[in-house]
Every structure is written in C-alpha cells, then in structure tokens.
Design an enzyme around this catalytic site. Sequence first.
Site, PDB file in Angstrom:
ATOM      1  CE1 TYR A   1      -5.510  12.878   1.510  1.00 35.93           C
ATOM      2  CE2 TYR A   1      -6.850  12.542  -0.444  1.00 35.93           C
ATOM      3  CZ  TYR A   1      -5.609  12.658   0.155  1.00 35.93           C
ATOM      4  OH  TYR A   1      -4.483  12.553  -0.612  1.00 35.93           O
TER       5      TYR A   1
ATOM      6  CB  VAL B   1      -1.004   0.075   1.182  1.00 35.30           C
ATOM      7  CG1 VAL B   1      -2.138  -0.905   1.016  1.00 35.30           C
ATOM      8  CG2 VAL B   1      -0.316  -0.043   2.526  1.00 35.30           C
TER       9      VAL B   1
ATOM     10  CG  ASN C   1      -0.341   5.432  -2.136  1.00 34.51           C
ATOM     11  OD1 ASN C   1      -0.191   6.446  -2.822  1.00 34.51           O
ATOM     12  ND2 ASN C   1       0.683   4.727  -1.686  1.00 34.51           N
TER      13      ASN C   1
ATOM     14  CE1 TYR D   1      -0.481  -0.667  14.455  1.00 35.78           C
ATOM     15  CE2 TYR D   1      -1.026  -0.048  16.710  1.00 35.78           C
ATOM     16  CZ  TYR D   1      -1.364  -0.682  15.528  1.00 35.78           C
ATOM     17  OH  TYR D   1      -2.582  -1.317  15.409  1.00 35.78           O
TER      18      TYR D   1
HETATM   19  P1  NAD Z   1      -2.367  -8.588  10.752  1.00 37.26           P
HETATM   20  O1  NAD Z   1      -0.904  -8.317  10.887  1.00 37.26           O
HETATM   21  O2  NAD Z   1      -2.828  -9.997  10.825  1.00 37.26           O
HETATM   22  O3  NAD Z   1      -2.937  -7.969   9.402  1.00 37.26           O
HETATM   23  C1  NAD Z   1      -2.352  -6.886   8.745  1.00 37.26           C
HETATM   24  C2  NAD Z   1      -2.233  -7.242   7.268  1.00 37.26           C
HETATM   25  O4  NAD Z   1      -1.688  -6.115   6.577  1.00 37.26           O
HETATM   26  C3  NAD Z   1      -1.299  -8.418   7.019  1.00 37.26           C
HETATM   27  O5  NAD Z   1      -1.911  -9.335   6.130  1.00 37.26           O
HETATM   28  C4  NAD Z   1      -0.064  -7.779   6.394  1.00 37.26           C
HETATM   29  O6  NAD Z   1       0.638  -8.644   5.531  1.00 37.26           O
HETATM   30  C5  NAD Z   1      -0.692  -6.594   5.669  1.00 37.26           C
HETATM   31  N1  NAD Z   1       0.261  -5.501   5.427  1.00 37.26           N
HETATM   32  C6  NAD Z   1       1.159  -4.962   6.285  1.00 37.26           C
HETATM   33  N2  NAD Z   1       1.853  -3.982   5.680  1.00 37.26           N
HETATM   34  C7  NAD Z   1       1.371  -3.897   4.411  1.00 37.26           C
HETATM   35  C8  NAD Z   1       1.691  -3.090   3.292  1.00 37.26           C
HETATM   36  N3  NAD Z   1       2.659  -2.154   3.357  1.00 37.26           N
HETATM   37  N4  NAD Z   1       1.016  -3.281   2.143  1.00 37.26           N
HETATM   38  C9  NAD Z   1       0.047  -4.234   2.040  1.00 37.26           C
HETATM   39  N5  NAD Z   1      -0.293  -5.034   3.069  1.00 37.26           N
HETATM   40  C10 NAD Z   1       0.363  -4.862   4.241  1.00 37.26           C
HETATM   41  O7  NAD Z   1      -3.087  -7.699  11.885  1.00 37.26           O
HETATM   42  P2  NAD Z   1      -4.627  -7.546  12.262  1.00 37.26           P
HETATM   43  O8  NAD Z   1      -4.728  -7.772  13.716  1.00 37.26           O
HETATM   44  O9  NAD Z   1      -5.503  -8.293  11.328  1.00 37.26           O
HETATM   45  O10 NAD Z   1      -4.829  -5.972  12.044  1.00 37.26           O
HETATM   46  C11 NAD Z   1      -5.555  -5.438  10.950  1.00 37.26           C
HETATM   47  C12 NAD Z   1      -5.708  -3.935  11.136  1.00 37.26           C
HETATM   48  O11 NAD Z   1      -6.425  -3.673  12.339  1.00 37.26           O
HETATM   49  C13 NAD Z   1      -4.369  -3.190  11.241  1.00 37.26           C
HETATM   50  O12 NAD Z   1      -4.457  -1.982  10.553  1.00 37.26           O
HETATM   51  C14 NAD Z   1      -4.235  -2.942  12.720  1.00 37.26           C
HETATM   52  O13 NAD Z   1      -3.454  -1.798  12.999  1.00 37.26           O
HETATM   53  C15 NAD Z   1      -5.685  -2.772  13.161  1.00 37.26           C
HETATM   54  N6  NAD Z   1      -5.851  -3.087  14.585  1.00 37.26           N
HETATM   55  C16 NAD Z   1      -5.871  -4.392  15.011  1.00 37.26           C
HETATM   56  C17 NAD Z   1      -5.989  -4.646  16.380  1.00 37.26           C
HETATM   57  C18 NAD Z   1      -6.052  -6.047  16.931  1.00 37.26           C
HETATM   58  O14 NAD Z   1      -6.119  -6.202  18.153  1.00 37.26           O
HETATM   59  N7  NAD Z   1      -6.057  -7.093  16.119  1.00 37.26           N
HETATM   60  C19 NAD Z   1      -6.084  -3.583  17.283  1.00 37.26           C
HETATM   61  C20 NAD Z   1      -6.025  -2.281  16.801  1.00 37.26           C
HETATM   62  C21 NAD Z   1      -5.925  -2.037  15.443  1.00 37.26           C
END
Ligand code: NAD
Length: 322
Positions: A159, A59, A99, A145
Amino acid sequence: MIKRILVTGGAGFLGSYLCERLLDDGHDVICLDNFFTSQKTNVTHLLNRPNFELIRHDVTLPIFLEVDQIYNMACPAAPGHYQYNPIKTIKTSVMGAINMLGVAKRCNARILQASTSEVYGDPEVHPQVESYRGSVNPIGPRACYDEGKRVAETLFMDYHRSNGVDIRIVRIFNTYGPRMHPYDGRVVSNFIRQALAGEDITIFGDGEQTRSFCYRDDLIDAHLAMMEVEDFVGPVNIGNPVEFTIRELAELVIEISGSKSKLVKRPLPEDDPTRRRPDISLAKEKLGWEPKIALADGLQSTIDWFKSINMSDYRAPTPNYS
Ligand code: NAD
Ligand code: UDP
C-alpha cells in the site's frame, strides 16, 4: 496539534495504555475492539473522558471513520489466544490490515502496524536485526500468527509503494506489564499468577530458551515516537535487549513476589523459539529511543497490579469461529 486517532485493539493490554497516553496528550481517541482477548473494564476509566470514544467492532469487517492516524493493534497476541481459533487469527491480521489500510488510504491518515518478533520465527541470526528474513514454519501451530503478521507487513509495504499510504511498521518483542490478561498463558502472566497463588511454576522444556522482556511504558514511548518520526517507515525492532532464560525469569518472579512456589517442568510447545533478543540499533538511531525500565522494576509494578485485581473478573477468550 490535536489529532483524531483510531486505536484498533484499543481495549487490549497495550492498546488500552496507548489510548490513555494519547488522551493525556489531548488527542481525540477512537478505541475499536471486539473484546476477543480483552474486556471493557480495561477502558471503563476512560469512558467519561470527552475526547474518548469506544466502538465494538471486528476489524475483519470494513468500517468508515474519519481519522488522522491509526494504530493497528488488533490481534490476539498470546500463543494460547491466537491458537484458539487460528483461522480467525489470520483473518484478523490480513483482513484487518486490508480494512485499516483502506481507511488510511481514504483519509490520507498515517497508519502504524503492530508487527512482531515472531516474523523472525525460530531465528538463526542472534540478536535479531531487521534485515534478517526469519525462519518461520509455514504449517506449524504458530503460523496463523507469524504468517498473518508477515502478510500484514507485506500489505503495508505494498500500500505504501503502490498507493503512497503513509505507513509505519514496528516489530514488538515480548512485552509485559499491568493489564496483561491474567489467563492469557504468556510466560510473565503465568509465572506471576502461579507465584502469587503459591502454585507450581510451569517451565516449558528445560527453561534454557531465552526471551527479552520490555516493560509496557517503554514500548508505548517507542510507538509514539515512531508515529511522529518523518522519513522512516520501518520496520523497526522495539524491545528490551537484555536477554533472560525462562528459568531466570521464574527465579526472579519468585524472589520479587516472596513466593514459596516450586519450579516444575512441562513439555515444550511445538516450534517454541529457542532464543530471542532484539538488536535495537535502528530504533536508537532513528527514534533516539531505548528502554529505561529494568526487568526487576517492571516485574515489581506488574506483580503489584496482579495483587490489586480480582481474578474472577477475567475469563478465557469468547469462542469465535467466524
Ligand atoms: P491483547 O490480546 O491484550 O490485545 C489485542 C486486542 O485486539 C484485544 O483487545 C482484542 O480483543 C482485540 N482484537 C483481537 N481480534 C480483533 C478483531 N478481529 N477485531 C477487533 N479487535 C480485535 O494483546 P497485546 O499484547 O496488547 O497486543 C497488541 C498488539 O501488539 C497485537 O497486534 C500483537 O500482535 C502485538 N504484539 C504484542 C506483543 C506483546 O508481547 N505484548 C508482542 C508482539 C506483538
Ligand atoms: N513458557 C513457560 N511456561 C509457561 C508459559 C510459557 O516456560 O507457563 C515459555 C514458552 O515455552 C516460551 C516462553 O516461555 O519459551 C515465552 O512464552 P510466551 O507464551 O510468553 O510467548 P512467546 O514468546 O513464546 O510468544
């Protein structure tokens, strides 16, 4: 009505389940991922569905797609993952937001940002309400983060205000469930993995710090509701408001898994928040949403899933220094 929906980070823990739910609702789903913290096996069961498409893409680079909605989930989420290459983490949040907002603006698509309770840092206000502006250390190890996600929220709001982009912002609190990366180092995956292997359970600090754990299915219900609601952009807290100490979580995992593991203390990581619990009044009011799944039930499903997988199929994140 069937929509074309882009899910960035769609192969991850939350993204892959979101893709599944959207496909079940009949939508055309484009899953975009660079597999930094996930792997293709999270979505291989979706590959033969005619309305599913998988794109390997980062991304931080622009992409041209035609879509009606975007869920921007791409970002490493576990502290060990996001601190692995902190500069890349900020780029993912900030350039990824720019993006994807660009795609949303060009296509006139609604776009939802997966933000985080980390925008509150180590909070002085408890439970956390959306109006609280947070207490984040801008130069600490979690800043890549926390600050990245804060800038992403800023970009979304700008935006929206300047260009009329149709945005939604959700602040996700600790979420767990099947398909978490077993080696992501997060507390639920660590404790379950350790309990099932009969290893010591690693309590960081005195274990009196708190978190509030939301089951994956409840969380995705709220995302779907937020994407459909009119006249409310957020930010909105999404999480389970029942608070546990980390020691209580460890004891519950041991009890449910029937493990003989012992608790051991390890140093508390720098800037580890001392307490965290969402105030979800706004989600209740605007979305009619509240979580349904109690921690003991969600842990049981998660433990069953951990028992069903082959640990050797999983690896640490791919080195990525771009
Ligand atoms: P995860 O690490 O399993 O999923 C994140 C995904 O994003 C992965 O598949 C990874 O490969 C992909 N990714 C990372 N960098 C990328 C890039 N530059 N381009 C394309 N893909 C990329 O984590 P998750 O727990 O499923 O989290 C998903 C979203 O939810 C994240 O944005 C995270 O910050 C947010 N979030 C999750 C939690 C939680 O407790 N699970 C809490 C707060 C926020
Ligand atoms: N933690 C722990 N043992 C572990 C992993 C984490 O005691 O093996 C603690 C960590 O210090 C924090 C809490 O559990 O206080 C939640 O950590 P996690 O990495 O899951 O996410 P965070 O909420 O800190 O982003």
